[in-house]
Design a protein around this motif. Sequence first.
Motif, mmCIF file in Angstrom:
data_model
loop_
_atom_site.group_PDB
_atom_site.id
_atom_site.type_symbol
_atom_site.label_atom_id
_atom_site.label_comp_id
_atom_site.label_asym_id
_atom_site.label_seq_id
_atom_site.Cartn_x
_atom_site.Cartn_y
_atom_site.Cartn_z
ATOM 1 N N ILE A 14 0.829 -1.209 0.000
ATOM 2 C CA ILE A 14 0.000 0.000 0.000
ATOM 3 C C ILE A 14 0.867 1.265 0.000
ATOM 4 C CG2 ILE A 14 -0.307 0.114 2.545
ATOM 5 C CD1 ILE A 14 -3.033 0.838 -0.106
ATOM 6 N N ILE A 15 2.066 1.194 0.624
ATOM 7 C CA ILE A 15 2.923 2.381 0.660
ATOM 8 C C ILE A 15 3.537 2.616 -0.723
ATOM 9 C CG2 ILE A 15 4.974 3.439 1.709
ATOM 10 C CD1 ILE A 15 2.682 3.147 3.720
ATOM 11 N N GLY A 16 4.139 1.578 -1.299
ATOM 12 C CA GLY A 16 4.788 1.743 -2.606
ATOM 13 C C GLY A 16 3.805 2.188 -3.678
ATOM 14 N N ILE A 33 8.814 -2.340 -8.512
ATOM 15 C CA ILE A 33 9.330 -3.722 -8.567
ATOM 16 C C ILE A 33 9.031 -4.412 -7.236
ATOM 17 C CG2 ILE A 33 11.335 -5.169 -8.994
ATOM 18 C CD1 ILE A 33 12.675 -2.901 -10.408
ATOM 19 N N ASP A 34 8.499 -5.602 -7.323
ATOM 20 C CA ASP A 34 8.215 -6.403 -6.118
ATOM 21 C C ASP A 34 8.387 -7.864 -6.487
ATOM 22 O OD1 ASP A 34 6.873 -7.746 -3.862
ATOM 23 O OD2 ASP A 34 6.026 -5.774 -3.405
ATOM 24 N N ARG A 35 8.834 -8.653 -5.505
ATOM 25 C CA ARG A 35 8.965 -10.086 -5.813
ATOM 26 C C ARG A 35 7.606 -10.774 -5.821
ATOM 27 N NH1 ARG A 35 12.764 -10.430 -0.809
ATOM 28 N NH2 ARG A 35 11.336 -9.951 0.871
ATOM 29 N N GLY A 41 1.878 -8.580 0.343
ATOM 30 C CA GLY A 41 2.663 -8.543 1.576
ATOM 31 C C GLY A 41 1.748 -8.207 2.744
ATOM 32 N N CYS A 42 2.252 -7.400 3.651
ATOM 33 C CA CYS A 42 1.488 -7.051 4.852
ATOM 34 C C CYS A 42 0.176 -6.348 4.497
ATOM 35 C CB CYS A 42 2.349 -6.153 5.739
ATOM 36 S SG CYS A 42 1.619 -5.830 7.338
ATOM 37 N N SER A 43 0.173 -5.631 3.379
ATOM 38 C CA SER A 43 -1.013 -4.829 3.032
ATOM 39 C C SER A 43 -2.215 -5.683 2.647
ATOM 40 C CB SER A 43 -0.666 -3.885 1.878
ATOM 41 O OG SER A 43 0.455 -3.112 2.217
ATOM 42 N N PHE A 44 -1.990 -6.981 2.435
ATOM 43 C CA PHE A 44 -3.089 -7.847 2.002
ATOM 44 C C PHE A 44 -4.162 -8.011 3.076
ATOM 45 C CE2 PHE A 44 -5.045 -12.053 2.015
ATOM 46 C CZ PHE A 44 -5.676 -12.030 0.788
ATOM 47 N N GLY A 45 -3.701 -8.183 4.334
ATOM 48 C CA GLY A 45 -4.650 -8.749 5.297
ATOM 49 C C GLY A 45 -4.910 -7.932 6.528
ATOM 50 N N ASN A 46 -4.729 -6.611 6.437
ATOM 51 C CA ASN A 46 -4.908 -5.832 7.672
ATOM 52 C C ASN A 46 -6.392 -5.715 8.050
ATOM 53 O OD1 ASN A 46 -5.893 -3.453 6.248
ATOM 54 N ND2 ASN A 46 -3.793 -3.291 5.507
ATOM 55 N N ALA A 47 -6.623 -5.002 9.158
ATOM 56 C CA ALA A 47 -7.984 -4.909 9.692
ATOM 57 C C ALA A 47 -8.849 -3.891 8.944
ATOM 58 C CB ALA A 47 -7.936 -4.552 11.177
ATOM 59 N N GLY A 48 -8.234 -3.146 8.015
ATOM 60 C CA GLY A 48 -9.011 -2.247 7.166
ATOM 61 C C GLY A 48 -9.342 -0.897 7.766
ATOM 62 N N LEU A 49 -8.819 -0.609 8.962
ATOM 63 C CA LEU A 49 -9.160 0.656 9.631
ATOM 64 C C LEU A 49 -8.469 1.839 8.971
ATOM 65 C CD1 LEU A 49 -10.734 1.036 12.449
ATOM 66 C CD2 LEU A 49 -10.041 -1.296 11.948
ATOM 67 N N LEU A 50 -9.220 2.888 8.696
ATOM 68 C CA LEU A 50 -8.624 4.183 8.374
ATOM 69 C C LEU A 50 -8.757 4.993 9.661
ATOM 70 C CD1 LEU A 50 -10.015 4.737 4.766
ATOM 71 C CD2 LEU A 50 -7.876 3.662 5.496
ATOM 72 N N ASP A 223 12.957 -10.075 -7.544
ATOM 73 C CA ASP A 223 13.492 -10.007 -6.181
ATOM 74 C C ASP A 223 14.738 -9.115 -6.227
ATOM 75 O OD1 ASP A 223 13.932 -10.547 -3.559
ATOM 76 O OD2 ASP A 223 14.189 -12.714 -3.803
ATOM 77 N N ILE A 224 14.759 -8.061 -5.426
ATOM 78 C CA ILE A 224 15.939 -7.187 -5.420
ATOM 79 C C ILE A 224 16.974 -7.814 -4.491
ATOM 80 C CG2 ILE A 224 16.815 -4.834 -5.072
ATOM 81 C CD1 ILE A 224 14.408 -5.046 -7.043
ATOM 82 N N LEU A 225 18.130 -8.128 -5.049
ATOM 83 C CA LEU A 225 19.166 -8.821 -4.281
ATOM 84 C C LEU A 225 20.251 -7.872 -3.786
ATOM 85 C CD1 LEU A 225 19.521 -11.840 -6.753
ATOM 86 C CD2 LEU A 225 18.108 -11.709 -4.688
ATOM 87 N N HIS A 378 5.601 1.824 8.917
ATOM 88 C CA HIS A 378 4.293 2.387 9.301
ATOM 89 C C HIS A 378 3.549 1.539 10.321
ATOM 90 C CE1 HIS A 378 5.307 4.644 5.708
ATOM 91 N NE2 HIS A 378 4.367 5.509 6.008
ATOM 92 N N GLN A 379 4.232 0.537 10.871
ATOM 93 C CA GLN A 379 3.713 -0.288 11.979
ATOM 94 C C GLN A 379 2.222 -0.622 11.838
ATOM 95 O OE1 GLN A 379 2.066 1.840 14.630
ATOM 96 N NE2 GLN A 379 2.757 3.767 13.790
ATOM 97 N N HIS A 380 1.422 -0.291 12.832
ATOM 98 C CA HIS A 380 0.013 -0.721 12.853
ATOM 99 C C HIS A 380 -0.869 0.148 11.949
ATOM 100 C CE1 HIS A 380 0.258 -3.330 16.620
ATOM 101 N NE2 HIS A 380 1.461 -2.820 16.491
ATOM 102 N N LEU A 381 -0.297 1.163 11.303
ATOM 103 C CA LEU A 381 -1.139 2.173 10.650
ATOM 104 C C LEU A 381 -0.733 2.478 9.204
ATOM 105 C CD1 LEU A 381 -1.449 4.515 13.744
ATOM 106 C CD2 LEU A 381 -3.304 3.230 12.673
ATOM 107 N N GLY A 382 -0.162 1.466 8.535
ATOM 108 C CA GLY A 382 0.332 1.709 7.178
ATOM 109 C C GLY A 382 -0.769 1.919 6.157
ATOM 110 N N LEU A 383 -1.887 1.223 6.328
ATOM 111 C CA LEU A 383 -3.004 1.464 5.405
ATOM 112 C C LEU A 383 -3.446 2.920 5.554
ATOM 113 C CD1 LEU A 383 -5.300 0.496 3.476
ATOM 114 C CD2 LEU A 383 -6.612 -0.084 5.527
ATOM 115 N N THR A 384 -3.646 3.331 6.805
ATOM 116 C CA THR A 384 -4.134 4.690 7.068
ATOM 117 C C THR A 384 -3.159 5.743 6.540
ATOM 118 O OG1 THR A 384 -5.085 3.830 9.119
ATOM 119 C CG2 THR A 384 -5.006 6.216 8.882
ATOM 120 N N GLY A 385 -1.874 5.551 6.808
ATOM 121 C CA GLY A 385 -0.909 6.602 6.506
ATOM 122 C C GLY A 385 -0.360 6.604 5.089
#
Length: 414
Positions: A14-16, A33-35, A41-50, A223-225, A378-385
């Motif tokens: 979500i950040i990129g 670019i993403d593998r 990644g983490c952005s797939f399954g969060n709780a959806g809170l803004l 994959d960036i090596l 962005h820890q617990h708030l990456g979707l929001t931020g």
Amino acid sequence: MSDHPHVTIIGAGIIGINCAIALLKTGCKVTVIDRLPPGEGCSFGNAGLLAASAYEPLASPSTMLEVPGWLLNPESPLVIRWRHFPRLLPWLMRYGLAGMFGGGVKVEDALYHLMAPSVEYYQQLAAEAGAPDLVKAGGALYAFSSLKKIEAERAGFEARRKRGFRVTELSAHEMFEHEPHLSRHYKGGFLANDYAHVINPGRMVTSLADYACRLGAVIEQADILDIEIGTNGPTHLVTDTGKREIDRLVIAAGAYSHQLTAKLGDKLPLETERGYHVTIENPGVMPTVPVMDDVLKAWVTPMEMGLRCAGTVELADLESPPSEKRQEMLVRLAKRMVPDIDTSNYTGWMGRRPTLPDSVPVIGPATSFTNVFYAFGHQHLGLTGAPATGRLVAQLVNGEIPNFDISAYRANRF
Ligand SMILES: Cc1cc2nc3c(=O)[nH]c(=O)nc-3n(C[C@H](O)[C@H](O)[C@H](O)COP(=O)(O)OP(=O)(O)OC[C@H]3O[C@@H](n4cnc5c(N)ncnc54)[C@H](O)[C@@H]3O)c2cc1C
């Protein structure tokens, strides 16, 4: 700086993707670019809170007092896999110190600028992307199981009001009128009226990624090596599918970002707060807005796939296998919170939150190279931020000066 630089972004979370859209809107050419495919990644399954008014860092003096009790209880919001404890200790000490003494107004302001505009930005972005249904306004509810806890939390919500946010305190009766299916063991709560939620965080990333492609982005899987450095800074990415030349680079690789910044001389204390969700298909009934349980600090969120129960923190390492026990605990929690749900069909997931010890992301230039920018942590708030982060990164890449103090985000603060 040339007028229209070519920017390579590592990370299609979500950040990129938000960085990509904001940069494209300023005229930059963008390759992401993403593998993995976007949003896996983490952005797939969060709780959806803004969580627009969540500007207080999660590590606070009151949270720190609860930590010892949590660590002794395997069914608590926080577990440590003890064999990783020696490696985690320096980070835990920094996190604990930040929690006890806090970063004060500077940290709160840094989070405020990312969180406060989130709902407006997402409503606009989702509409532009052709998926306005993804954002549901209506607030979110913090439910409390004792009157003593409500007393203890009141000052924090009052502080949000003083910052201009709307918060409604609800008696038990008012709360059950709002959410008739909620368990009667709750004694009342606070409705954060300015929150909204995303009904499918994975689809939010893929919809925005499609939109970025329509704006001209190229999204590649690799994959960036390694990062090759020439006399004037980084020149090439070494990937599993060959070398790629870079002009400007944005590292938005979530919980893996520190592995890449270390190659540029920035050794950053990024850890992974592993979190879990279960998504209960056909639950029968659902709350109308996300609801947080005060004991496990996890959310149940009504989504288009069913009822998602998400949250908790597990400290281990990046590649430790997920724990089924944590997922089963979330199923039990969902049933405790909304007793009438049918939990017979659910899927489980684990995601890696990228967290720095002071709870503030790193956003801004690399310490030693002017053509590299960071956007992670962005820890617990990456979707929001994410949308505000994307805009900030676009300003910085284009050499503009943001209209608020961004020193709290700098990479060399550790
Ligand atoms: C259980 C849970 C609930 C949450 N709930 C909420 C919530 O309600 N609201 C909220 O705002 N936030 C929430 N969050 C936090 C939020 O999900 C994260 O902060 C956010 O997803 C981080 O996004 P990201 O783009 O930085 O990372 P990611 O989504 O992980 O994206 C990083 C990408 O970089 C790629 N990558 C990494 N290294 C490399 C490499 N070397 N080469 C190629 N690609 C690479 C990865 O494959 C990945 O796709 C929650 C998190 C969890 C776990």
